[in-house]
Structures are given as structure tokens and as C-alpha cells.
Design a protein around this motif. Structure first.
Motif, PDB file in Angstrom:
ATOM      1  N   ASN A   1     -34.008-115.866  11.705  1.00 58.83           N
ATOM      2  CA  ASN A   1     -32.654-116.304  12.046  1.00 58.83           C
ATOM      3  C   ASN A   1     -31.652-115.438  11.278  1.00 58.83           C
ATOM      4  O   ASN A   1     -31.138-115.836  10.236  1.00 58.83           O
ATOM      5  CB  ASN A   1     -32.464-117.778  11.708  1.00 58.83           C
ATOM      6  CG  ASN A   1     -31.126-118.308  12.203  1.00 58.83           C
ATOM      7  OD1 ASN A   1     -30.346-117.581  12.817  1.00 58.83           O
ATOM      8  ND2 ASN A   1     -30.864-119.569  11.943  1.00 58.83           N
ATOM      9  N   PRO A   2     -31.348-114.239  11.790  1.00 57.30           N
ATOM     10  CA  PRO A   2     -30.463-113.318  11.069  1.00 57.30           C
ATOM     11  C   PRO A   2     -29.057-113.856  10.845  1.00 57.30           C
ATOM     12  O   PRO A   2     -28.353-113.405   9.950  1.00 57.30           O
ATOM     13  CB  PRO A   2     -30.437-112.087  11.976  1.00 57.30           C
ATOM     14  CG  PRO A   2     -31.662-112.195  12.823  1.00 57.30           C
ATOM     15  CD  PRO A   2     -31.877-113.660  13.035  1.00 57.30           C
ATOM     16  N   GLU A   3     -28.623-114.835  11.651  1.00 59.86           N
ATOM     17  CA  GLU A   3     -27.266-115.356  11.528  1.00 59.86           C
ATOM     18  C   GLU A   3     -27.120-116.342  10.375  1.00 59.86           C
ATOM     19  O   GLU A   3     -26.012-116.610   9.923  1.00 59.86           O
ATOM     20  CB  GLU A   3     -26.843-116.037  12.835  1.00 59.86           C
ATOM     21  CG  GLU A   3     -26.816-115.102  14.026  1.00 59.86           C
ATOM     22  CD  GLU A   3     -25.887-113.915  13.797  1.00 59.86           C
ATOM     23  OE1 GLU A   3     -24.802-114.130  13.219  1.00 59.86           O
ATOM     24  OE2 GLU A   3     -26.249-112.794  14.181  1.00 59.86           O
ATOM     25  N   ALA A   4     -28.231-116.932   9.949  1.00 58.15           N
ATOM     26  CA  ALA A   4     -28.194-117.902   8.850  1.00 58.15           C
ATOM     27  C   ALA A   4     -28.257-117.154   7.518  1.00 58.15           C
ATOM     28  O   ALA A   4     -29.250-116.493   7.234  1.00 58.15           O
ATOM     29  CB  ALA A   4     -29.342-118.887   8.961  1.00 58.15           C
ATOM     30  N   LYS A   5     -27.186-117.218   6.723  1.00 54.26           N
ATOM     31  CA  LYS A   5     -27.119-116.492   5.454  1.00 54.26           C
ATOM     32  C   LYS A   5     -27.665-117.370   4.326  1.00 54.26           C
ATOM     33  O   LYS A   5     -27.338-118.542   4.216  1.00 54.26           O
ATOM     34  CB  LYS A   5     -25.681-116.104   5.136  1.00 54.26           C
ATOM     35  CG  LYS A   5     -24.965-115.371   6.275  1.00 54.26           C
ATOM     36  CD  LYS A   5     -25.734-114.150   6.747  1.00 54.26           C
ATOM     37  CE  LYS A   5     -24.995-113.451   7.881  1.00 54.26           C
ATOM     38  NZ  LYS A   5     -25.787-112.355   8.469  1.00 54.26           N
ATOM     39  N   ILE A   6     -28.510-116.780   3.524  1.00 54.91           N
ATOM     40  CA  ILE A   6     -29.112-117.462   2.373  1.00 54.91           C
ATOM     41  C   ILE A   6     -28.559-116.809   1.107  1.00 54.91           C
ATOM     42  O   ILE A   6     -28.669-115.594   0.936  1.00 54.91           O
ATOM     43  CB  ILE A   6     -30.641-117.373   2.409  1.00 54.91           C
ATOM     44  CG1 ILE A   6     -31.178-117.992   3.717  1.00 54.91           C
ATOM     45  CG2 ILE A   6     -31.251-118.064   1.193  1.00 54.91           C
ATOM     46  CD1 ILE A   6     -32.665-117.807   3.901  1.00 54.91           C
ATOM     47  N   ILE A   7     -27.950-117.621   0.245  1.00 53.18           N
ATOM     48  CA  ILE A   7     -27.345-117.114  -0.989  1.00 53.18           C
ATOM     49  C   ILE A   7     -28.291-117.374  -2.155  1.00 53.18           C
ATOM     50  O   ILE A   7     -28.743-118.503  -2.365  1.00 53.18           O
ATOM     51  CB  ILE A   7     -25.989-117.784  -1.256  1.00 53.18           C
ATOM     52  CG1 ILE A   7     -25.062-117.627  -0.040  1.00 53.18           C
ATOM     53  CG2 ILE A   7     -25.347-117.221  -2.508  1.00 53.18           C
ATOM     54  CD1 ILE A   7     -24.771-116.197   0.337  1.00 53.18           C
ATOM     55  N   THR A   8     -28.587-116.342  -2.889  1.00 54.66           N
ATOM     56  CA  THR A   8     -29.407-116.480  -4.095  1.00 54.66           C
ATOM     57  C   THR A   8     -28.709-115.759  -5.246  1.00 54.66           C
ATOM     58  O   THR A   8     -27.980-114.790  -5.025  1.00 54.66           O
ATOM     59  CB  THR A   8     -30.808-115.880  -3.908  1.00 54.66           C
ATOM     60  OG1 THR A   8     -30.694-114.470  -3.640  1.00 54.66           O
ATOM     61  CG2 THR A   8     -31.535-116.548  -2.753  1.00 54.66           C
ATOM     62  N   THR A   9     -28.921-116.263  -6.442  1.00 57.32           N
ATOM     63  CA  THR A   9     -28.409-115.582  -7.635  1.00 57.32           C
ATOM     64  C   THR A   9     -29.588-115.180  -8.498  1.00 57.32           C
ATOM     65  O   THR A   9     -30.622-115.857  -8.527  1.00 57.32           O
ATOM     66  CB  THR A   9     -27.464-116.489  -8.448  1.00 57.32           C
ATOM     67  OG1 THR A   9     -28.142-117.696  -8.784  1.00 57.32           O
ATOM     68  CG2 THR A   9     -26.216-116.818  -7.643  1.00 57.32           C
ATOM     69  N   THR A  10     -29.436-114.074  -9.196  1.00 57.63           N
ATOM     70  CA  THR A  10     -30.512-113.613 -10.060  1.00 57.63           C
ATOM     71  C   THR A  10     -30.658-114.532 -11.263  1.00 57.63           C
ATOM     72  O   THR A  10     -29.752-115.294 -11.609  1.00 57.63           O
ATOM     73  CB  THR A  10     -30.239-112.176 -10.538  1.00 57.63           C
ATOM     74  OG1 THR A  10     -28.953-112.131 -11.156  1.00 57.63           O
ATOM     75  CG2 THR A  10     -30.269-111.214  -9.371  1.00 57.63           C
ATOM     76  N   ARG A  11     -31.802-114.441 -11.891  1.00 58.70           N
ATOM     77  CA  ARG A  11     -32.080-115.294 -13.051  1.00 58.70           C
ATOM     78  C   ARG A  11     -31.282-114.790 -14.253  1.00 58.70           C
ATOM     79  O   ARG A  11     -31.292-113.600 -14.556  1.00 58.70           O
ATOM     80  CB  ARG A  11     -33.570-115.267 -13.368  1.00 58.70           C
ATOM     81  CG  ARG A  11     -33.984-116.155 -14.542  1.00 58.70           C
ATOM     82  CD  ARG A  11     -35.468-116.033 -14.790  1.00 58.70           C
ATOM     83  NE  ARG A  11     -36.240-116.435 -13.611  1.00 58.70           N
ATOM     84  CZ  ARG A  11     -37.548-116.240 -13.482  1.00 58.70           C
ATOM     85  NH1 ARG A  11     -38.220-115.665 -14.465  1.00 58.70           N
ATOM     86  NH2 ARG A  11     -38.172-116.611 -12.384  1.00 58.70           N
ATOM     87  N   PRO A  12     -30.568-115.657 -14.959  1.00 63.14           N
ATOM     88  CA  PRO A  12     -29.780-115.209 -16.117  1.00 63.14           C
ATOM     89  C   PRO A  12     -30.678-114.661 -17.217  1.00 63.14           C
ATOM     90  O   PRO A  12     -31.797-115.143 -17.438  1.00 63.14           O
ATOM     91  CB  PRO A  12     -29.059-116.479 -16.585  1.00 63.14           C
ATOM     92  CG  PRO A  12     -29.136-117.427 -15.425  1.00 63.14           C
ATOM     93  CD  PRO A  12     -30.402-117.097 -14.698  1.00 63.14           C
ATOM     94  N   THR A  13     -30.195-113.643 -17.897  1.00 60.55           N
ATOM     95  CA  THR A  13     -30.870-113.169 -19.100  1.00 60.55           C
ATOM     96  C   THR A  13     -30.671-114.205 -20.208  1.00 60.55           C
ATOM     97  O   THR A  13     -29.811-115.094 -20.098  1.00 60.55           O
ATOM     98  CB  THR A  13     -30.283-111.823 -19.548  1.00 60.55           C
ATOM     99  OG1 THR A  13     -28.913-112.029 -19.927  1.00 60.55           O
ATOM    100  CG2 THR A  13     -30.343-110.791 -18.421  1.00 60.55           C
ATOM    101  N   PRO A  14     -31.432-114.118 -21.287  1.00 63.80           N
ATOM    102  CA  PRO A  14     -31.224-115.080 -22.386  1.00 63.80           C
ATOM    103  C   PRO A  14     -29.778-115.084 -22.901  1.00 63.80           C
ATOM    104  O   PRO A  14     -29.226-116.152 -23.200  1.00 63.80           O
ATOM    105  CB  PRO A  14     -32.203-114.590 -23.459  1.00 63.80           C
ATOM    106  CG  PRO A  14     -33.308-113.943 -22.676  1.00 63.80           C
ATOM    107  CD  PRO A  14     -32.638-113.281 -21.521  1.00 63.80           C
TER     108      PRO A  14
END
Length: 579
Positions: free
Chosen positions: A549-562
Motif C-alpha cells: 500500500n504505497p499510499e499509506a505512510k508509516i512514520i518511524t523515528t530512529t532509536r535515541p543514543t544514550p
């Protein structure tokens, strides 16, 4: 069942699907299938299935990353702005302008620039951070930013009332100081040439006065024409405090150029306000004549003494002596005297040379005037100019009289001793350094109030007010992030340990340890506020989609550093929750 790779001499290893079982108390295995003909990715998927997992294609085949944007600094400043009350500040704005106002506030902290550059920062096609996407203003127009700025100008009194209620209620002191910043162009009605605190004498400027709480938290700001003198701004601020904020009584802390005797008599006293200021040099000399010379021995036990004067009825005067300041002023005076004499000797030599000597009172006077004006030492020299000669000598009595006052300054206040003792009065006057720090942050280090790209009076005022609100958010963040910054976490303890408030302010032992090691208690590197934001910005905001489903956008954030996780913990924020 499991998959086993069996070596096969010079041929590729055989990949077998096997089953283990127990027979006659022994563990045996048998081959169920030969999987050697299958692709490697299929075999890896079967291994996952046999372990109880779910086999999927490679991440590259499932997810496509459309865009990656710097996000951590946005999450930190946006969360701090909301925690500082920004949503209530802009709550009465039109619905479509509220996220734009919030975006402009955050952008001023993370990337201060013109409103057009801020529009590029927010726009989906040219964004250089996640701010526009997080606040869903990526499609706003540049005109929306200017509409928001116009609304902010109208809302300034109401927002300042909120801040005053939050930070001046129950307070005894309010800090006030003035600074200037230059403008380019000649279209702004506020632009005028006046005393430039930035050394930009050739450019028109504006001046603005900042009201702060005694801790340095900004409360209100007002812009004046560039040729407005410091004392002339006091009346407007007193009126604002009484009529707009409803505060009937406070003690104003301002420098001697701001709270002059005339301003105290004409503005503060009729308004029922108290003050903490200092005396000018001629007033200190007058006080010394009234009470006799201030001998250094008077300050042996303490660096201050309190007295009264008939010239300042109803006021307490605290005479302070700083030995280090006395040494510095004496050194500087001797250097200026020597430099002045060196140049004056050249003029004497020019009048005595045999070839083309310098002649004429006017010609000699012009040369002497340039030298005297350069070093500001006219008060210490007696000059004799004739048509054919020039001589000079030092005024030893004047120099000795000035030297007797080296290192002395006098705090004047109308606040009673029960409310503000001598030590507290000196400390209150020195707290004007908080306002100076605010000016540095707003003008040069972090928020860059200049250059001002607006011409209309109301937008210039709104721009300065936006910068003040941005500093308010930064001030709140600094208070929470002190363990990660070079800021002194135990400043009050260090102040309490000082023998006298007259002496130079010292950093606490904890702060000295941080300075020496450049590390925090947990060993993480220390930052300035700006470099910490740069570090936080490496936490990324990813916009992805699946092929299903290319129209459905999935937002992810990278894992924070310490280090990033520590910063968000101190701010009480979750970088993934910014909506």
C-alpha cells in the motif's frame, strides 16, 4: 525439525531439512528433504519459521524510505514550548494559524532565519527538519507566516500578562535593561540613529527594553525608536506594569544610566515603586566629600558599608569596594596617561623642529584635540597652547582624587532593610547580568534577532516579541538541561559560600569539576545549548511506505543514543510522541 548445512568436499555444502528423535534412549536424526536447490533467502525464511518466527521478505523489499529528516531537536524544543505554555499563548488565534505560530516559535530556536527562510524550512518540498510535518504546516504559504506575525503583535499584551502572573506574583524585584540592534534599509519608522551598543554608528537602529524576573526569566519586551535614551523608556514600563499587569508595587532594578535621579523623582516615586540602582562617578565623589574620604581600611572586615546621605533622602546607600577592580582601574589609568603623553610629546616635538615647525593655535589645538579625544584624558592634563609652542602637565590632584575612588561603587535603594539587606541589595543589582545574558542569546549566540528583515513598525515589534518568547522557551530548557550543559547547577550554593557579594562571582566546585573534565557526572560529554541541539538533530524522522500500500505512510523515528535519551529524560519528553 531444523535445517543443517553439511559440508560436501569440493562441492557446495548440502542444505538438509532434518528431524531429531529419540530411540532406545539415544538422540537420532533423519533427513526429510534436500533443500540445496532453494535460494538462500528462502532457506533463511524457513529457518525463521522453524524457530517459531514469521518469515517476511527483506526489509528493503517490504519498506521503502521516502524521506529522512532531522527530528530530535524539533521534538525537544516543541515539547519544551508546549510545556512552557505556548498552546495557551496562541489559543485565541484562528485555528489555522495556531500551528503556524508554534512552528515559527520552534524554528526561531532550532534555526533562526528570516520568515521566508522559515517558510522553506517548514514546506514539505524544501524542509530541512521534521517541524513542518509534525505540525502539519508543510503546505502553508509565506503569507500565512506574516498573518501569524500580525496576530502575534495584537496578542502581545495578553501573552505578557500571562507571563507576569506566572513569574512576578509575590516577587519583590523586577529587572529592566535596554539594548539596541541595527537595521538595514531606510523604510522602517522605528529606525533612527542613536547610541549604538554594538558599535554600528553608521547604521540606523532600534532599541528594545526587556523586563525579567529576578531569576532572569523574560516577562515582556518593548521596542522604541533608535534614538530613544535609556531613561525615557522607564515611564512606559512602569505604566505597563501597573495598568497592563495590575502590579501596584515592585522594586525596579536598573543601571545608573537607566534609573537616573530625575527618573526616580519623576516616574518611580509618583508611581509608588521602589528601586535598586547605583550612583554615577560625580555623585560618588560628592558622597566621599560628605562623609570624608573612603579609606581602604574601612573595608578590611567587609567589602561594603551602609550609610545615608542628605542628598538622597529616604534611600539607603551601600558603598562597595572591589580590590581587583581597583587594581584594574589603576593599571588602565596609568596606561592611558602614558599613551596620551607619548602622543602629546610628538606634538611638542613638532612645534620645536627646525624644519617646517607646527605653528598656530588652531593647528596645534586640532592635533591636541584628536589625541585628548582619543584617550579621554583631558580631565587629567593642563594644556597650554600658544601660536608657537605647546606644553602640558599632569593634574596630579585630579588624578589622586580619582585614584582614591578606584574600585568603589555605590548601590542606592529605597527598599527597607527588613526586605532587602545590604548584601541582598548588592546581589540584586548584580543580577542585571541575567538580562545581559538574555541580550547575548537573543542578539548573537542563539536566536539572532538581527538582521531584522521587516519594515513595518508592527512586524518589527512582533519579530522582537517572537524572539523574546523563543528565549523564554530556551530559558526553560536550560534550567532542565543544566546537567548536560556547562551551566552551573549549584549557583545558589556558590553564591551563599561567597564571603561578600562584592567579590567576583565564583563557580561551584561541582561546576569546576565539570569544566576540568568536560564531562557530566555519568561521563557523557558536556555541551553548549547550541551543540546539544545539533546532537539531538541526528535523531531522524523517517517517512516510509510498503509495496502492498504505497499510499499509506508509516512514520518511524530512529532509536535515541544514550546522550539523546538522557536529554529527553531531563525534559520529560518522548521523541516519538510529538503530535
Amino acid at each position: 525439525m531444523y535445517i543443517e548445512s553439511v559440508p560436501n568436499r569440493n562441492s557446495p555444502a548440502a542444505v538438509l531439512l532434518r528431524e531429531s528423535y529419540r530411540e532406545d534412549g539415544k538422540v537420532r536424526k533423519r533427513t526429510l528433504a534436500n533443500l540445496s536447490c532453494l535460494p538462500d533467502e528462502v532457506i533463511e525464511g524457513l529457518k525463521v519459521l522453524l524457530r517459531g518466527g514469521v518469515a517476511v521478505p527483506s526489509v528493503q523489499e517490504v519498506f521503502s524510505v521516502e524521506r529522512t529528516l532531522p527530528h530530535g531537536h524539533v521534538a525537544a524544543v516543541l515539547g519544551a514550548a508546549r510545556g512552557s505554555g505556548a498552546l495557551s499563548w496562541f489559543g485565541s488565534a484562528p485555528q489555522e494559524l495556531q500551528p503556524v505560530l508554534l512552528a515559527m516559535l520552534v524554528a526561531r530556536v532550532i534555526s533562526p532565519a528570516s520568515k521566508l527562510a522559515t517558510h522553506r524550512l517548514l514546506h514539505d518540498d524544501t524542509a530541512s527538519s521534521s517541524l513542518g510535518r509534525v505540525l502539519r504546516v508543510g503546505q502553508c504559504s509565506a503569507d500565512d507566516l506574516y498573518r501569524a506575525l500580525d496576530w502575534l503583535h495584537e496578542a502581545q499584551p495578553a501573552i505578557e500578562r500571562r507571563l507576569a502572573r506566572a513569574h512576578l506574583a509575590g516577587s519583590t524585584l523586577v529587572l529592566y535593561d535596554l539594548t539596541s540592534t541595527w537595521l538595514t534599509g531606510h523604510c522602517c519608522d522605528l529606525a533612527a540613529r542613536g547610541h549604538s551598543r554594538d558599535g554600528k554608528r553608521d547604521d540606523p537602529q532600534i532599541v528594545f527594553g526587556l523586563l525579567c524576573s529576578c531569576e532572569g526569566c523574560p516577562i515582556a519586551v518593548e521596542v522604541f525608536k533608535g534614538n530613544t535614551a535609556d531613561p525615557a523608556t522607564v515611564a512606559a514600563q512602569v505604566t505597563k506594569l501597573k495598568e497592563r499587569f495590575g502590579i501596584e508595587h515592585l522594586a525596579w532594578v536598573g543601571d545608573r544610566g537607566m534609573l537616573t535621579s530625575a527618573r526616580i523623582e519623576q516616574v518611580l516615586k509618583p508611581a509608588g515603586m521602589d528601586w535598586v540602582s547605583s550612583l554615577r562617578a560625580p555623585q560618588i565623589a560628592q558622597l566621599a566629600q560628605e562623609h570624608g574620604p573612603f579609606q581602604a581600611s574601612l573595608f578590611d572586615e567587609r567589602n561594603l558599608l551602609e550609610l545615608t546621605s542628605q542628598h538622597f533622602p529616604g534611600e539607603r546607600l551601600v558603598v562597595c569596594r572591589n580590590p581587583l577592580l581597583a587594581e584594574e582601574r589603576a593599571r588602565k589609568r596609568l596606561e592611558l596617561l602614558a599613551a596620551t603623553e607619548a602622543d602629546l610629546n610628538k606634538i611638542v616635538a613638532a612645534t620645536q623642529r627646525s624644519h617646517n615647525p607646527l605653528r598656530g593655535e588652531d593647528a596645534i589645538g586640532l592635533r591636541v584635540g584628536r589625541v585628548i579625544g582619543r584617550f579621554h584624558m583631558a580631565k587629567h592634563f593642563e594644556l597650554l597652547i600658544t601660536p608657537a609652542a605647546f606644553t602640558y602637565r599632569r593634574k596630579l590632584d585630579a588624578i589622586a582624587a580619582e585614584a582614591a575612588l578606584d574600585g568603589l561603587y555605590v548601590i542606592r535603594t529605597s527598599v527597607s532593610k527588613a526586605k532587602l539587606d545590604a548584601d541582598a541589595a548588592v546581589a540584586a543589582y548584580k543580577s542585571l547580568a541575567h538580562v545581559e545574558r538574555a541580550f547575548r542569546c537573543m542578539k548573537t549566540i542563539d536566536l539572532h534577532v538581527r538582521p531584522v528583515f521587516h519594515y513595518s513598525e508592527q512586524r518589527v515589534r512582533a519579530h522582537v516579541f517572537l524572539c523574546m518568547l523563543a528565549y523564554y522557551v530556551e530559558w526553560q530548557m536550560r534550567e532542565r538541561l543544566k546537567p548536560m550543559l556547562f551551566d552551573d547547577e549549584h549557583l545558589e550554593e556558590a553564591s551563599a559560600a561567597r564571603a561578600s557579594p562584592v567579590t567576583k562571582a565564583l563557580r561551584s566546585e561541582h561546576a569546576k569539576t565539570k569544566d576540568a573534565g568536560k564531562t557530566a557526572n555519568d561521563g557523557s560529554p558536556l555541551h553548549s545549548f547550541r551543540t546539544l541541539l545539533q546532537d539531538l538533530s541526528t535523531l531522524a524522522y523517517n517517512v516510509t511506505h510498503t509495496h502492498l500500500n504505497p499510499e499509506a505512510k508509516i512514520i518511524t523515528t530512529t532509536r535515541p543514543t544514550p546522550l539523546q535519551a538522557k536529554a529527553f529524560a531531563l525534559l520529560g519528553l518522548n521523541p516519538a510522541c510529538t503530535q
